[in-house]
Design a protein around this motif. Structure first.
Motif, PDB file in Angstrom:
ATOM      1  N   MET A 183      41.696  38.779   6.363  1.00 34.64           N
ATOM      2  CA  MET A 183      41.881  38.225   5.021  1.00 34.64           C
ATOM      3  C   MET A 183      43.262  37.583   4.925  1.00 34.64           C
ATOM      4  SD  MET A 183      41.077  37.858   1.790  1.00 34.64           S
ATOM      5  CE  MET A 183      39.476  38.591   1.983  1.00 34.64           C
ATOM      6  N   PRO A 184      43.344  36.310   4.583  1.00 32.74           N
ATOM      7  CA  PRO A 184      44.674  35.703   4.425  1.00 32.74           C
ATOM      8  C   PRO A 184      45.387  36.270   3.202  1.00 32.74           C
ATOM      9  CG  PRO A 184      42.999  34.200   3.646  1.00 32.74           C
ATOM     10  CD  PRO A 184      42.272  35.374   4.214  1.00 32.74           C
ATOM     11  N   ALA A 185      46.715  36.298   3.278  1.00 37.46           N
ATOM     12  CA  ALA A 185      47.489  36.765   2.120  1.00 37.46           C
ATOM     13  C   ALA A 185      47.731  35.590   1.180  1.00 37.46           C
ATOM     14  CB  ALA A 185      48.817  37.337   2.596  1.00 37.46           C
ATOM     15  N   PRO A 186      47.816  35.859  -0.101  1.00 38.71           N
ATOM     16  CA  PRO A 186      48.170  34.764  -1.019  1.00 38.71           C
ATOM     17  C   PRO A 186      49.609  34.319  -0.784  1.00 38.71           C
ATOM     18  CG  PRO A 186      48.154  36.864  -2.179  1.00 38.71           C
ATOM     19  CD  PRO A 186      47.638  37.139  -0.796  1.00 38.71           C
ATOM     20  N   SER A 187      49.920  33.104  -1.210  1.00 47.05           N
ATOM     21  CA  SER A 187      51.282  32.610  -0.993  1.00 47.05           C
ATOM     22  C   SER A 187      52.266  33.444  -1.815  1.00 47.05           C
ATOM     23  CB  SER A 187      51.375  31.136  -1.386  1.00 47.05           C
ATOM     24  OG  SER A 187      51.087  30.990  -2.753  1.00 47.05           O
ATOM     25  N   PRO A 188      53.491  33.576  -1.290  1.00 45.80           N
ATOM     26  CA  PRO A 188      54.473  34.430  -1.985  1.00 45.80           C
ATOM     27  C   PRO A 188      54.796  33.935  -3.396  1.00 45.80           C
ATOM     28  CG  PRO A 188      55.248  33.801   0.214  1.00 45.80           C
ATOM     29  CD  PRO A 188      54.023  33.000  -0.054  1.00 45.80           C
TER      30      PRO A 188
ATOM     31  N   LEU B 165      52.701  32.858  -5.609  1.00 47.95           N
ATOM     32  CA  LEU B 165      51.607  33.009  -6.570  1.00 47.95           C
ATOM     33  C   LEU B 165      51.978  33.944  -7.724  1.00 47.95           C
ATOM     34  CD1 LEU B 165      48.737  32.316  -7.404  1.00 47.95           C
ATOM     35  CD2 LEU B 165      47.908  34.186  -5.967  1.00 47.95           C
ATOM     36  N   ALA B 166      52.577  35.079  -7.378  1.00 45.30           N
ATOM     37  CA  ALA B 166      52.951  36.031  -8.438  1.00 45.30           C
ATOM     38  C   ALA B 166      53.955  35.403  -9.394  1.00 45.30           C
ATOM     39  CB  ALA B 166      53.515  37.303  -7.828  1.00 45.30           C
TER      40      ALA B 166
ATOM     41  N   LYS C 220      54.283  32.203 -10.111  1.00 51.46           N
ATOM     42  CA  LYS C 220      53.578  31.220 -10.948  1.00 51.46           C
ATOM     43  C   LYS C 220      52.833  31.927 -12.077  1.00 51.46           C
ATOM     44  CE  LYS C 220      52.620  27.818  -7.322  1.00 51.46           C
ATOM     45  NZ  LYS C 220      51.547  27.317  -6.436  1.00 51.46           N
ATOM     46  N   ILE C 221      52.189  33.038 -11.740  1.00 55.67           N
ATOM     47  CA  ILE C 221      51.431  33.787 -12.749  1.00 55.67           C
ATOM     48  C   ILE C 221      52.375  34.315 -13.834  1.00 55.67           C
ATOM     49  CG2 ILE C 221      50.125  35.926 -13.123  1.00 55.67           C
ATOM     50  CD1 ILE C 221      48.813  35.369 -10.347  1.00 55.67           C
ATOM     51  N   LEU C 222      53.498  34.869 -13.392  1.00 62.49           N
ATOM     52  CA  LEU C 222      54.437  35.455 -14.352  1.00 62.49           C
ATOM     53  C   LEU C 222      55.130  34.387 -15.194  1.00 62.49           C
ATOM     54  CD1 LEU C 222      55.908  38.339 -12.185  1.00 62.49           C
ATOM     55  CD2 LEU C 222      54.616  38.570 -14.309  1.00 62.49           C
ATOM     56  N   ALA C 223      55.233  33.169 -14.648  1.00 59.66           N
ATOM     57  CA  ALA C 223      55.860  32.080 -15.417  1.00 59.66           C
ATOM     58  C   ALA C 223      55.042  31.744 -16.658  1.00 59.66           C
ATOM     59  CB  ALA C 223      56.013  30.852 -14.529  1.00 59.66           C
TER      60      ALA C 223
ATOM     61  N   MET D 253      46.748  41.533  -8.861  1.00 55.72           N
ATOM     62  CA  MET D 253      46.609  40.213  -8.244  1.00 55.72           C
ATOM     63  C   MET D 253      45.938  40.266  -6.865  1.00 55.72           C
ATOM     64  SD  MET D 253      49.537  37.428  -7.273  1.00 55.72           S
ATOM     65  CE  MET D 253      49.874  38.220  -5.707  1.00 55.72           C
TER      66      MET D 253
ATOM     67  N   PHE E 159      42.644  38.059  -5.954  1.00 55.45           N
ATOM     68  CA  PHE E 159      42.732  37.011  -4.928  1.00 55.45           C
ATOM     69  C   PHE E 159      41.691  37.235  -3.832  1.00 55.45           C
ATOM     70  CE2 PHE E 159      44.245  35.737  -0.729  1.00 55.45           C
ATOM     71  CZ  PHE E 159      44.368  34.371  -0.910  1.00 55.45           C
TER      72      PHE E 159
ATOM     73  N   ARG F  19      41.778  29.306   0.487  1.00 52.67           N
ATOM     74  CA  ARG F  19      42.951  29.996  -0.048  1.00 52.67           C
ATOM     75  C   ARG F  19      43.485  29.329  -1.314  1.00 52.67           C
ATOM     76  NH1 ARG F  19      48.524  31.414   3.269  1.00 52.67           N
ATOM     77  NH2 ARG F  19      49.857  30.997   1.493  1.00 52.67           N
TER      78      ARG F  19
ATOM     79  N   GLU G 219      43.629  30.947  -4.983  1.00 56.15           N
ATOM     80  CA  GLU G 219      44.877  31.094  -5.739  1.00 56.15           C
ATOM     81  C   GLU G 219      44.732  30.476  -7.130  1.00 56.15           C
ATOM     82  OE1 GLU G 219      48.328  29.828  -3.614  1.00 56.15           O
ATOM     83  OE2 GLU G 219      48.149  31.452  -2.155  1.00 56.15           O
TER      84      GLU G 219
END
Lengths: 151, 181
Positions: free
Chosen positions: A62-67, A69-70, A72-75, B29, B33, B43, B47
């Motif tokens: 499973m690929p990890a989400p980009s660092p 992303l969190a 952007k969500i919190l913004a 999250m 995801f 991906r 996202e």
């Protein structure tokens, strides 16, 4: 715990949830386990198949989400309600640390007390002269005549 | 949950508490995801769905009713967003496609094959949409049957049927490929 657990139901559980009893429904797990251990041969093949598939699923990549992303969500998360700013805000905070509702409430309470007090006073029937007399007494004067003499 | 219950955390997050918001994001999250990625196999799209899910969450938090866990609610939203995207891409109803017929090779033999391992993600991706949802939530994310059924908005029996069919399809798919190879 289910009393009427059957072989077919255990096979259904294995087919749906896999070989690991921890993944089976809570209310059926113990009954199924009892039957499983009592008649282990009946379920050996089904368990073997299910276990092999479970192991394959566990190794899925499973690929990890980009660092970012969190971030952007919190913004986009709701901000704290803005503090009262400026000179008025500073003074208000200094004078009324409990908030401006307190002085407003106090003013309202004073108004109500004044109205109630005034009404009660009027309803006693005390006349103007008696009130004057009480007023003079409060200042150590016997009567309105003293006021005249002071003039 | 460490020290603070989810309702309190949600109330604080709704009021703008950055720490509570960050905790909610950090805790939920990853599963959102992963669910989105398994459904969309992309991906960037996963996202986008994750971000959109939390955008909806921020709007929903002030009126939050603790009828379900936040993760259940978030996964339901994410699944619906994924379904919308898949529908736009592929109008065919995947659940109506026939399942593959089981072949002779057993999963443990497929397990021994490196190719089989590499392809497991593709095999999951090729499952009919609802089967993939059920497998993702239960087998891969470890949700209970009740939670997964609530997330998918189906009954527990329907969930079990989808799970069994998903596992049967996967097994058949892996075995068929090995037999052909």
């Amino acid at each position: 715990m289910v009393d009427d657990m059957t072989k077919d139901r255990v096979l259904e559980l294995i087919a749906a949830y896999g070989a690991e009893p921890g993944g089976w429904p809570d209310d059926e797990r113990e009954s199924a386990r009892v039957l499983l251990s009592a008649e282990s041969d009946a379920f050996a093949a089904a368990l073997e198949d299910a276990r092999a598939l479970d192991q394959m699923l566990a190794r899925e990549e499973m690929p990890a989400p980009s660092p970012e992303l969190a971030e952007k969500i919190l913004a986009n998360a709701p901000a704290t309600k803005p503090e009262r700013a400026g000179l008025f805000g500073g003074l208000s905070a200094l004078l009324f640390p409990q908030g401006v509702r307190w002085p407003a409430g106090a003013a309202l309470a004073s108004l109500v007390m004044g109205l109630v007090g005034g009404y009660a006073y009027a309803s006693t029937g005390i006349g103007y002269d008696q009130a004057d007399s009480a007023y003079f007494s409060a200042f150590g004067l016997d009567s309105g005549a003293d006021w005249v003499s002071l003039e | 949950m460490s020290g603070i219950n989810e309702s309190d955390q949600i109330a604080r997050a709704a009021g703008g508490d950055r720490a509570a918001q960050a905790a909610l994001v950090n805790r939920n999250m990853p599963i959102v995801f992963r669910v989105a990625y398994r459904m969309l196999q992309d991906r960037a799209e996963a996202e986008d769905v994750t971000q959109e899910t939390f955008l909806r969450a921020w709007k929903a938090l002030p009126d939050w009713q603790p009828r379900a866990k936040f993760s259940t609610w978030a996964c339901t939203v994410a699944l619906n967003l994924c379904r919308d995207r898949l529908r736009k891409k592929k109008p065919v109803l995947m659940d109506e496609l026939p399942e593959r017929v089981d072949s002779a090779l057993r999963p443990e033999e497929a397990l021994a094959s490196q190719q089989g391992l590499q392809d497991i993600a593709k095999k999951i991706a090729a499952l009919p949409e609802r089967q993939r949802e059920a497998l993702t939530l239960c087998a891969l994310e470890g949700m209970s049957n009740i939670e997964a059924a609530a997330t998918m908005e189906v009954g527990v029996r329907a969930l079990e049927s989808l799970l069994a069919r998903a596992r049967r399809s996967l097994r058949a798919s892996l075995n068929t490929e090995l037999a052909e190879g």
